[in-house]
Structures are given as C-alpha cells and as structure tokens.
Design an enzyme around this catalytic site. Structure first.
Site, short mmCIF file in Angstrom:
data_model
loop_
_atom_site.label_atom_id
_atom_site.label_comp_id
_atom_site.label_asym_id
_atom_site.label_seq_id
_atom_site.Cartn_x
_atom_site.Cartn_y
_atom_site.Cartn_z
N GLU A 82 -47.15 56.12 -38.83
CA GLU A 82 -47.48 54.77 -39.27
C GLU A 82 -46.79 54.53 -40.61
OE1 GLU A 82 -51.76 54.16 -39.33
OE2 GLU A 82 -51.70 53.64 -37.43
N HIS A 107 -53.46 41.74 -43.56
CA HIS A 107 -52.36 42.20 -42.47
C HIS A 107 -51.59 41.13 -42.19
CE1 HIS A 107 -50.77 43.70 -38.59
NE2 HIS A 107 -51.50 44.84 -38.93
N ARG A 154 -45.88 46.03 -45.16
CA ARG A 154 -46.65 44.99 -45.01
C ARG A 154 -47.11 43.98 -46.22
NH1 ARG A 154 -52.29 47.83 -42.92
NH2 ARG A 154 -51.50 48.25 -40.96
N HIS A 207 -57.90 42.09 -44.27
CA HIS A 207 -57.97 43.30 -43.60
C HIS A 207 -58.84 44.17 -44.38
CE1 HIS A 207 -56.87 45.68 -40.36
NE2 HIS A 207 -56.01 46.55 -41.10
N ARG A 233 -53.51 50.44 -49.84
CA ARG A 233 -53.97 51.85 -48.88
C ARG A 233 -52.97 52.10 -48.22
NH1 ARG A 233 -57.04 51.19 -43.37
NH2 ARG A 233 -55.65 49.56 -43.39
#
Ligand SMILES: Cc1cc2nc3c(=O)[nH]c(=O)nc-3n(C[C@H](O)[C@H](O)[C@H](O)COP(=O)(O)OP(=O)(O)OC[C@H]3O[C@@H](n4cnc5c(N)ncnc54)[C@H](O)[C@@H]3O)c2cc1C
Length: 525
Positions: free
Chosen positions: A113, A241, A288, A349, A384
C-alpha cells in the site's frame, strides 16, 4: 449494589477483544460495548494488517517507512518495538482462526500500500477487518471467563474525584477504580468496580459531517479520560481519506479505494480540469494528505460540495472486473462508472493522537489502560502509515494484558465509591436540542477545523463550540441520561481538544496544515 470484576474492558473492536481473550486467562473479564459487539471500526477495515513476513522485507525497512510517513514525529523506540513484535501477534491471530489469503505456494499473499516500500499487508480479500472481528468475537462469546454486555455505555471513569478528593491534571497518583455504566435498554446506571480498566473505544470520525467511521466513533474514551484528568495528546493529527463517495446522509461514507487512482482514474473539478497537476507533479497519484488538501482547496475556492473521479477513459470490462464493489455501489445510485464521473469528497478517517500511554498501554492514570485507535502511543507520529493501526492494536493489547495481569494480586477493589446519582434529572422533553447540537458540532469542525486550518477559523470554531458546550452541560445536569446526549457531550470535549491542540501548533506538520504557519519548525524526537 456495585458489581466487581478483575478487568473491565470498554469496547469490542480488535483491541478490546484481543485484550479480553488474553486477560481472561488470568481473571474475570467484563466486556462492554455501547451497541452490538460487532459494530466497530474494526469491521470496516478493508486493506489489511501490516507486518514483516518474508525476505526481502525487513524490520528496518518497516521502521523506516513508518517514521517517514509520520514525518519524523514518531517515537522511534515505540516504532521498533511494535514492528518487531507484530509478526508474533500475527501468528497468534492465525492460531485463533483468522485466515489471511495465501498464494498457491502456501505463502501469504502480501499486498503493498501507499508509503510501504515492500509487500507486507496481510489481508483477507477486501474484508480483512470483518474476518478479524468475527473470529475474535466468536471466541470471546464462548470464553467462560468473559461476560459480554452489549448496549452498555460507559459514561464516566471512577477515580478519587468520586470519593470527594480534589483531582487535577498535575496529580501523579490518580487511580481508576472502574466506571459508571449505562444499560441503554433498561435505562439503569450501574457502578462497575474493577482492578484494571481498559479503554478500547476507537476513533472520533463522527466529529465531522463526512466520515468513513461507523456511528459508534464518537471519541467517548478520550473524553472520559480527559474528564478524569488523564493526559491527551496529538489530537490535531486527523487523517482524512481523500476519496469517499459523495452521498449526503450516508454513514459511514463509502470508500473509493486509492487503487482506482493507481489503476488510472483521475480527479477533475466541476469545470472538468485535471486539477491535481497544479498541486503535485505526481497528479492524482500524489500521497493521501496532498490529494485530500488539494480537493479541499478546490471545493472551498469554487464553493462546490465535491469533485469528480473520472474512470470513463478506462477499458469498461476491465474496470468492472477489477472493481466490482465500487461498480455496484455506484450503480445503486444510478452512477455508471464506465460512463459517468464519480462524485467524491474527503472523509474523516483515522485519529493519530488520543490518550497518552506508555510502552505497555497504561495511561497517566494508574490501572487505566488505553489501546487501539483511542491511544496515542507514539507509533504514528504526525501521519499514519496505511495498515499500521490494526497492528498497533494487537501489539498493545498483548502488552497491556501482560502488564496489567501482573498487578491483579496487589490491587484491591475500591468499595467506598458512591452509586450514580439521578437527583434533579428528568426525562428529556426535546431530543431535538441534542440532535441539533450534534449536527452543529459536526458543521463547526468540518467548516473550520478540517484539512486546511487557520488561526481565524480555529478561533471562530472555539467560540461557536463554547456556546454549544454551555447549552449541553446545562441540559446534561437536568436530564436523565441517553446515549445520544452522552455522545454529544463527548464529541464537544473531543472537538475542544482538537481545536486547542491545533491552535497551539504554530507550524504545518503531517496531517496538521495551517495557512498561517505553512512551514515545519519543530522536531520532537
Ligand atoms: C473504512 C475503514 C477502513 C480501514 N482500513 C484499515 C486497514 O485496512 N488497516 C488498518 O490497519 N486500519 C484500518 N482502519 C482503521 C482501523 O480499522 C481502526 O483503527 C481499528 O479497527 C480500531 O480498532 P479499535 O479496537 O481501537 O476500535 P473499534 O474497532 O472502533 O471498536 C470500538 C469499540 O468501542 C465501543 N465503544 C465506544 N465508546 C463506548 C462507550 N462509551 N461505552 C461502551 N462501548 C463503547 C464501540 O461500541 C466498539 O465496540 C480502517 C478504518 C475504517 C473506518
């Protein structure tokens, strides 16, 4: 009459369930959940759980990726500990029955990811969280030493304050003796005395109008620990997100995975412009936080409610085959992704901060542990790394269980705790006061304390929130408890902490971005 248990576990996600199963080998466990046991953030986790499994991956690489994602604000000692203990915890999950996908050669099918330099995400299709939740909760239900109470809401933690002593944040000997628990079905508040209390209440997504979190994520644990005078930190680091499906009123919001952008989908604004190229040379494939900030800016500048994700140039058959869930969800809203652009919006998120804990998950209040998303361990720093949160939860659940079990013999119940007082309260006449204030809190945080912040917006948010705080406290004093009222009160507490900590950080770092201090100035560790 107060009830007594060795361990009181508040929350039935991956953190609470894992702790309960381990602690139950040493003593009696009460596990409470404010709704059904399986309605948790854990259930919605799609991607998987990170852990180093095979060469060429290494612990060192996972440590480096985590610290890089966290913008160097992570606690390196914690990162090393969590990453190196994760493989053992994964083996335990497997031995408990969690089935991660494997390749035909028998090795785990490890996904990669964003932010990970190696393939290290164990998963079960795209519903890893659901499988973990189901497997652990089945075991918990069957364990003879665990009593499960659904529809039981922890209202407040019990400390010396309830014995009439002065408790403030500078006191070093605050001790937790259990919690007041509201049975929402029978409308009764009981006093649960415990030797060890564990807060595993998850995140705060419902502080915002749009969130990927289910309705249970209202920051109750953080608010309870704050009221009990424990230390809370890093609340300004909230991960959004970038692409959830724009469908007002749907909770939780439906996630449009980053994999779709990886597959070739591009972001466009209401004029059809591929705006990401103005923000980052990687365009729609930027990280992101950059994508979320760019979308937020486009929406604010144009006054739009969403932007578009465009897949219409991609091969329709391949698209449908590779993204069947997104295709059918969009079709249910009459959006044919092979012909129509998908309206998307960023959604709250994940919370990186929370209850400050030590290396064993113990908070600054004795005999009170915080594990899972509610905790601030130092692992995530200012952002994160994807799939590190389920890993953090199982590592800390184990450590907390080992550390707290060792205290059982030397800890006694505090029996002089008074019962919950209902004096002066009546049933609420107007629930509309609660629901309206709940919506206003979400509106304030979404409009002023979202992805891009400024001193002016934060100041305005604080003043608006103060009015709602005063109204709600007034209502709380004279009204019989309800879950909605307690959640509203907790959201206000948590909102205050986010605004306060965001206001105090005079720099832009990781997930905290402010136009008044656009540069980074400090290095913590
Ligand atoms: C859509 C989505 C996808 C995600 N994907 C991933 C992923 O792929 N990998 C990853 O690592 N992470 C992922 N995450 C994050 C991860 O799922 C969560 O951080 C993690 O599941 C939190 O687990 P938890 O045990 O701390 O809390 P939760 O699973 O949220 O459980 C909280 C529990 O506390 C209970 N509770 C709360 N307040 C009270 C109260 N006052 N009284 C009694 N009970 C209470 C709730 O009822 C619930 O049982 C994702 C999150 C979402 C929302």
């Amino acid at each position: 009459m107060a009830e007594q248990t060795d361990f009181l576990v508040i929350g039935s996600g991956i953190a609470g369930l894992t702790f309960a199963l381990k602690a139950a080998e040493k003593g009696k466990v009460y596990l409470i959940s404010k709704v059904g046991i399986d309605e948790t953030n854990t259930k919605y986790a799609q991607g998987g759980i990170a852990s180093v499994m095979y060469h060429p991956d290494s612990l060192e690489k996972h440590v480096r990726d985590t610290i890089e994602a966290g913008h160097g604000f992570c606690n390196e000692e914690v990162v090393r500990m969590v990453v190196s203990e994760a493989p053992e915890r994964i083996r335990e999950l497997v031995s408990m029955g969690v089935k991660f996908d494997r390749n035909s050669d028998g090795r785990y099918d490890l996904a990669r990811e964003g932010g990970h330099t190696e393939h290290r995400i164990l998963h079960h299709k795209d519903n890893t969280g659901e499988i973990i939740q189901k497997t652990l909760s089945e075991r918990v239900r069957k364990h003879p030493n665990i009593k499960v109470y659904k529809k039981h809401f922890a209202v407040d933690l019990i400390t010396q304050h309830h014995l009439g002593e002065l408790v403030n944040r500078t006191r070093k000997d605050i001790c937790c003796f259990g919690a007041y628990v509201f049975d929402t079905e029978n409308e009764k508040v009981s006093t649960v005395l415990s030797k060890i209390t564990v807060v595993a209440t998850g995140g705060i997504g419902n502080l915002y109008q749009t969130t990927t979190n289910p309705v249970i994520a209202t920051g109750d644990g953080i608010a309870m620990v704050y009221r009990a005078k424990g230390i809370i930190e890093n609340m300004e680091f909230i991960q959004f997100h970038p692409t959830s499906l724009y469908n007002p009123g749907e909770r939780p919001s439906f996630l449009i995975t980053e994999a779709l952008r990886g597959y070739g989908a591009v972001l466009r604004n209401s004029e059809g412009e591929k705006f990401m190229n103005r923000y980052d040379e990687r365009g729609s494939l930027a990280p992101r936080d950059i994508v979320a900030r760019a979308i937020d800016t486009e929406m604010k500048v144009r006054g739009d409610d969403y932007v578009y994700l465009d897949c219409t140039h991609l091969d329709p058959d391949d698209l449908v085959e590779n993204f069947p869930n997104i295709t059918s969800k969009c079709l249910s809203l009459e959006i044919d992704i092979t012909n129509d652009m998908i309206p998307v919006v960023p959604a709250a998120h994940y919370l990186c901060g929370g209850v400050k804990v030590d290396i064993n998950g113990e908070s600054t209040i004795h005999n009170l542990y915080a594990i899972g998303e509610v905790a601030s361990t130092g692992l995530h720093g200012a952002n994160r790394l994807a799939s590190n949160s389920l890993m953090e939860a199982v590592v800390y659940a184990h450590r907390a269980a080992v550390n707290s079990s060792a205290k059982l013999e030397t800890t006694v119940y505090q029996e002089s705790v008074p019962e919950w007082s209902l004096e002066g309260t009546s049933h609420p006449e107007e629930m509309v006061l609660v629901t309206q204030n709940y919506k206003e809190v979400q509106m304030i945080l979404s409009n002023y304390v979202g992805i891009v912040r400024s001193d002016l917006r934060l100041d305005r948010a604080l003043r608006r929130l103060e009015i709602i705080y005063n109204e709600t406290e007034e209502l709380y004093k004279k009204t019989f408890l309800s879950r909605k009222l307690c959640e509203l009160r907790n959201l206000i507490n948590v909102g205050y902490l986010v605004i306060k900590m965001a206001s105090e950080r005079h720099e832009s770092l990781g997930l905290h971005y402010t136009i008044d201090y656009p540069k980074r100035i400090m290095q913590k560790f």
